[in-house]
Design an enzyme around this catalytic site. Structure first.
Site, PDB file in Angstrom:
ATOM      1  N   THR A 156      23.057  21.147  51.820  1.00 32.09           N
ATOM      2  CA  THR A 156      23.127  20.727  50.402  1.00 32.09           C
ATOM      3  C   THR A 156      21.741  20.921  49.770  1.00 32.09           C
ATOM      4  OG1 THR A 156      22.787  18.411  51.021  1.00 32.09           O
ATOM      5  CG2 THR A 156      25.050  19.121  50.655  1.00 32.09           C
ATOM      6  N   LYS A 182      22.263  18.810  58.961  1.00 29.09           N
ATOM      7  CA  LYS A 182      21.894  18.995  57.558  1.00 29.09           C
ATOM      8  C   LYS A 182      21.453  17.654  57.001  1.00 29.09           C
ATOM      9  CE  LYS A 182      23.691  18.131  54.238  1.00 29.09           C
ATOM     10  NZ  LYS A 182      23.772  16.995  53.265  1.00 29.09           N
ATOM     11  N   THR A 193      23.618  10.625  61.537  1.00 28.36           N
ATOM     12  CA  THR A 193      23.102  11.188  60.297  1.00 28.36           C
ATOM     13  C   THR A 193      24.115  12.054  59.615  1.00 28.36           C
ATOM     14  OG1 THR A 193      21.275  12.293  59.242  1.00 28.36           O
ATOM     15  CG2 THR A 193      22.194  13.364  61.158  1.00 28.36           C
ATOM     16  N   GLU A 280      13.327  16.010  51.391  1.00 26.20           N
ATOM     17  CA  GLU A 280      13.150  16.399  49.991  1.00 26.20           C
ATOM     18  C   GLU A 280      11.687  16.275  49.575  1.00 26.20           C
ATOM     19  OE1 GLU A 280      17.669  15.456  48.463  1.00 26.20           O
ATOM     20  OE2 GLU A 280      16.131  13.935  48.207  1.00 26.20           O
ATOM     21  N   ASN A 404      15.244  14.773  43.014  1.00 24.33           N
ATOM     22  CA  ASN A 404      16.247  13.725  42.833  1.00 24.33           C
ATOM     23  C   ASN A 404      16.514  13.375  41.390  1.00 24.33           C
ATOM     24  OD1 ASN A 404      17.359  12.917  45.430  1.00 24.33           O
ATOM     25  ND2 ASN A 404      15.182  12.786  45.929  1.00 24.33           N
ATOM     26  N   SER A 409      22.033  18.360  38.055  1.00 25.14           N
ATOM     27  CA  SER A 409      22.007  19.300  36.926  1.00 25.14           C
ATOM     28  C   SER A 409      22.064  20.730  37.413  1.00 25.14           C
ATOM     29  CB  SER A 409      20.778  19.055  36.071  1.00 25.14           C
ATOM     30  OG  SER A 409      19.608  19.176  36.846  1.00 25.14           O
TER      31      SER A 409
END
Lengths: 409, 409
Positions: A156, A182, A193, A280, A404, A409
Site C-alpha cells: 500500500t 507489507k 502485523t 512512512e 499521512n 488524496s
C-alpha cells in the site's frame, strides 16, 4: 526513503513446493495497480495465523478466525489492497464472505477453505464484485515462483516490496522458507502485523504450527512499531506444505524443530524489520534494547515508551543527540517504583548517562557521531533485574506528516 | 500558529494582593531573553502543588516536594527557562538547592521557604551561578501587576504567553484568581503540567489547598495532551494569599467553596487549553469526548488513544475526514471486552458511524465541512455505561517536526 532496504531479487526467493501465487489488477481503489493476490495451497498443507488484537478488527480478520476455527483445511488465501474492509459493520462481513464464496466456487472447495485479507482505507465498502470479477485472472497467473510478484501485489504505502527466503537442511534434507510482508504506517502490531505471509515446505506435525506462528510473531512482528497505531487488519500467517521430504518434526524443542524455528525466525525478523526500514517517512532504523528489568513486560513498556515518543523520534530524524528526551520517556513508561538513580543509557557504544545523570565522560560529539548513522541502537540498562527485550522502530520525519496528511488524496 | 489564542492584555489580569512578581534576564541558555521569574509571597500565604509522575522527575521537582513537605511556609518561587535541570543526578539536586539558598539569603528567609522550577533542555548542568547573579535584578523588578510579564518570562517553545484571570464575589466580598501557564511540547501532564501557577487572594483554610489543587489539575492540566510525552518537570502550583477579606472558606462543598472552585477551575481550564492551542505546530484545537463508558478510566483510555494517534492527528492537520483512523484507535485503546457493534462516532453534529459501521446517512462532505474548522469535537459513544471523560488535544503538522527537529539549534 527506506533505510538500508532493497527490493528482493525474484531469483533469491525459493519457491515452496505445493504453493502457487497469482497476482492481478482488480481496480479495488485505483486502476492499473496490482491489488489482488491469491495463494493456492495443494491438499495437505497446514495453516496457522495470528491476528490483530484491535477490538475494531476488520471483517476479513473475523472471517479468517472463523474459517481457521472451523477445522476445514485451508486451500487458498486471497489478499486485496486499497480497502481494509474495517469499520464496516455487518455489511463488511457479508462482503468478505462473498469474496471467499467466489474463489471457493472457482477452486471447487468450500468457502471455509478460503482465508480473506484486506488492507487499505478504513470504513469504506469493499468493492467485492470487482474482486470476484478479477479472480479468474489471478488464478491464471498462479506460479510457484511468484513470491516477488506477490510482495508487490500486497503493497500500500510501502515504497519497496518486502520478501525474505532461506534454505536450510533438516535431517539431511533441504528445507525452504519464504515469506513476504507489507506495511509502512498504522504499525504497532499486537499479535501480528499487517500483513505477513510465511511458507515452508518442511514436514511438521500440523498441531505445532499455531504455537510456532505465535512464537515467531512475538519475536518479530510484535516487536516493531512505526507510529504506535495498531491496525484493524494485522494478520500473520504461516503455511507448511509438508513437501520437503524431511522426517516430520514432532517437537519444536528437538534439534530439527529448533533448526526449522531458527530458519523461520530469520525470515520473520527480516520481514518485520523490513516494515520498519520502509516505515512512512523513515530515515533511520532504530533498535531499542532495554535490559536489567525485573520482567520482560516492564522492559517492553520502557522500550515502547521510547519507540513511540514523538520527541525522541524527531530528535533521531534531526540527528540531534537531545538524549534527555529518552530519559523522560523511560521515566513516564509506567514503572511505578522505578529508581532513576540506577539507570544507564547507551547510544551504540557511547555511554551517555550513568546512574540517572549525564556521564561525566560523555561528549556531545560522540553522541552526534552515532546520531548521524542510519542504524542506531539505543540501550537502556534499568539496573533492577535480568530481563531483556528489544523493539525496532524508525524516526519521525516531515515525510511522515506529508504521507499521512495526503494518504487518501 | 496558535489556535484561537491571543496574548493576554496586562490590564485584564487582576493583581493578587500579597504577591509580587519580578522578571529578568539571567542568560541561562541564551542572552537577552527574559528567562528568570520570581514570585514573592507575603507572610501568611498558603501554597499547594502537584508535580509530574514521571519517574525521571527533575531536581527542582524533587526539591519542591521536599520543601512543601517540610511544613515551612513558602515565601518565594523561582522559575528559570532554558534548562530543565532533569536527568542531572545528584549534581542537579545540589544546583537546585543552591538557587534556593541564594534567593533565601536575599530575602532573609530559610531555603526551605523557596520553591524552584526549571524548564528547558534535559540532561545539561543548570548554570546556577548565572541565576544567582540575576536574582537581585529580579527582586528589584517585583510588582503585583507583573502577571503578563511573568507569562512571558516562563515561555520556552510557546509562541504566545498564557494567562487568565477572574474576579468573583464570595460572601459579598470581591475575590480574584489569576494564573499563568507555559508549555507547547512534551505535554501529556500526569498530575499537573509544565508549568502552571495560579494564585487567589481568597481566604480559605490552608488545609483545603492540596485537595483543591489536585481537583483543579485533574479537570484541566491532566486532561490535555499534545504529543503524549509526560515531562520531567510538570508542576502546577496554587497560591492563596488570604488577603481578599472574605470569611475564610472552611469546606470546598460549601456555597463559598463551590464559588471559589468554579472561579479557579475556569482559570485552570483556560490555562490548560491555552497550552493545547499553542501546541507545537498546532493548527486545530480538538476536544475528544468519550461517553457511555463503564468507568471514567476506560473513557480516558479511549480518549487518549485517539488524542495520541499520529494517524488521527495528521488527518486533522490535513482536514481529511479519514475517520476510520479514529475507530482504529478506539479499537486498540485496550478495553479487552469492547464490542465494536455498539459504538457510535460523531464529528461535531455529524453522525459518522453507527453500531461500529459507517452511518448510511453519513456524507463525506459533511465530515469535510467539520474537519476544515479550527475547533472540532470528536465524540465517541461506547454504549456500555454512563461514564464520560473529555480530553483536549491538537493536530500534528509539519511544523511539529520542524520545531522538534530544531529545538536545540
Amino acid at each position: 526513503m527506506p533505510v538500508d532496504l532493497k527490493p528482493p531479487v525474484a531469483e533469491d526467493l525459493h519457491p515452496i513446493a505445493g504453493l502457487r501465487i497469482g497476482v492481478t489488477e482488480a481496480g479495488v481503489r485505483k486502476a492499473q495497480r496490482k491489488d489482488l493476490t491469491v495463494f493456492l495451497l495443494e491438499e495437505g498443507a497446514s495453516v496457522a495465523g495470528v491476528f490483530t488484537q484491535n477490538r475494531f478488527c476488520a471483517a476479513p480478520v473475523q472471517v479468517c478466525r472463523e474459517h481457521l476455527a472451523s477445522g476445514h483445511p485451508v486451500r487458498a488465501m486471497v489478499v486485496n489492497t486499497g480497502n481494509a474492509n474495517a469499520g464496516t459493520g455487518a455489511d463488511g462481513l457479508v462482503r468478505a464472505r462473498a469474496t471467499c464464496i467466489a474463489l471457493a466456487r472457482l477452486l471447487e472447495v468450500s468457502p471455509e477453505q478460503v482465508l480473506p485479507f484486506s488492507t487499505g482505507v478504513i470504513m469504506e465498502p469493499l468493492p467485492n464484485d470487482r474482486i470476484a470479477a478479477a479472480l479468474p485472472a489471478a488464478l491464471a497467473d498462479a506460479q510457484p515462483a511468484h513470491w516477488a510478484r506477490a510482495a508487490e501485489g500486497i503493497m500500500t504505502t510501502d515504497t519497496v516490496p518486502k520478501a525474505s527466503s532461506v534454505r536450510t537442511t533438516i535431517g539431511g534434507v533441504p528445507v525452504h522458507a519464504t515469506g513476504i510482508s507489507k506495511g509502512a504506517g498504522m504499525i504497532r502490531p499486537n499479535m501480528a502485523t499487517m500483513l505477513g505471509f510465511l511458507a515452508t515446505d518442511a514436514c511438521i506435525a500440523p498441531e505445532l504450527l499455531q504455537p510456532l506462528v505465535r512464537e515467531l510473531a512475538d519475536a518479530s512482528f510484535n516487536r516493531i512499531t512505526i507510529d504506535g497505531d495498531t491496525s484493524t487488519n494485522d494478520s500473520f500467517v504461516l503455511v507448511a506444505t509438508h513437501k520437503a521430504g524431511n522426517a516430520s518434526i514432532t517437537s519444536l524443542d528437538s534439534p530439527e524443530g529448533q533448526a526449522l524455528k531458527a530458519a523461520l525466525m530469520q525470515v520473520a525478523q527480516t520481514l518485520a524489520q523490513a516494515i520498519v526500514r520502509d516505515g512512512e517517512g523513515a530515515t533511520k532504523f532504530i533498535t531499542v534494547r532495554v535490559e536489567g528489568g525485573r520482567t520482560e513486560a516492564e522492559c517492553r513498556q520502557v522500550a515502547y515508551a521510547i519507540a513511540h515518543s514523538p520527541l525522541v523520534k524527531t530528535a533521531f530524524y534531526a540527528s540531534d543527540p537531545n538524549l534527555g528526551r529518552i530519559l523522560a520517556a523511560v521515566g513516564y513508561a509506567g514503572i511505578d517504583d522505578l529508581d532513576q538513580g540506577t539507570i544507564d543509557l547507551f547510544l551504540d557504544d557511547v555511554h551517555v548517562a550513568v546512574n540517572g545523570g549525564r556521564n561525566p565522560a560523555y561528549r556531545e560529539e560522540d553522541g552526534q557521531r552515532v546520531m548521524k548513522q542510519s542504524e542506531i541502537t539505543v540501550r537502556v540498562a534499568l539496573g533492577r533485574g535480568s530481563a531483556v527485550q528489544t523493539v525496532w522502530t524508525c524516526d519521525f520525519s516531515h515525510d511522515y506528516v506529508t504521507i499521512n496528511a495526503d494518504y487518501r488524496s
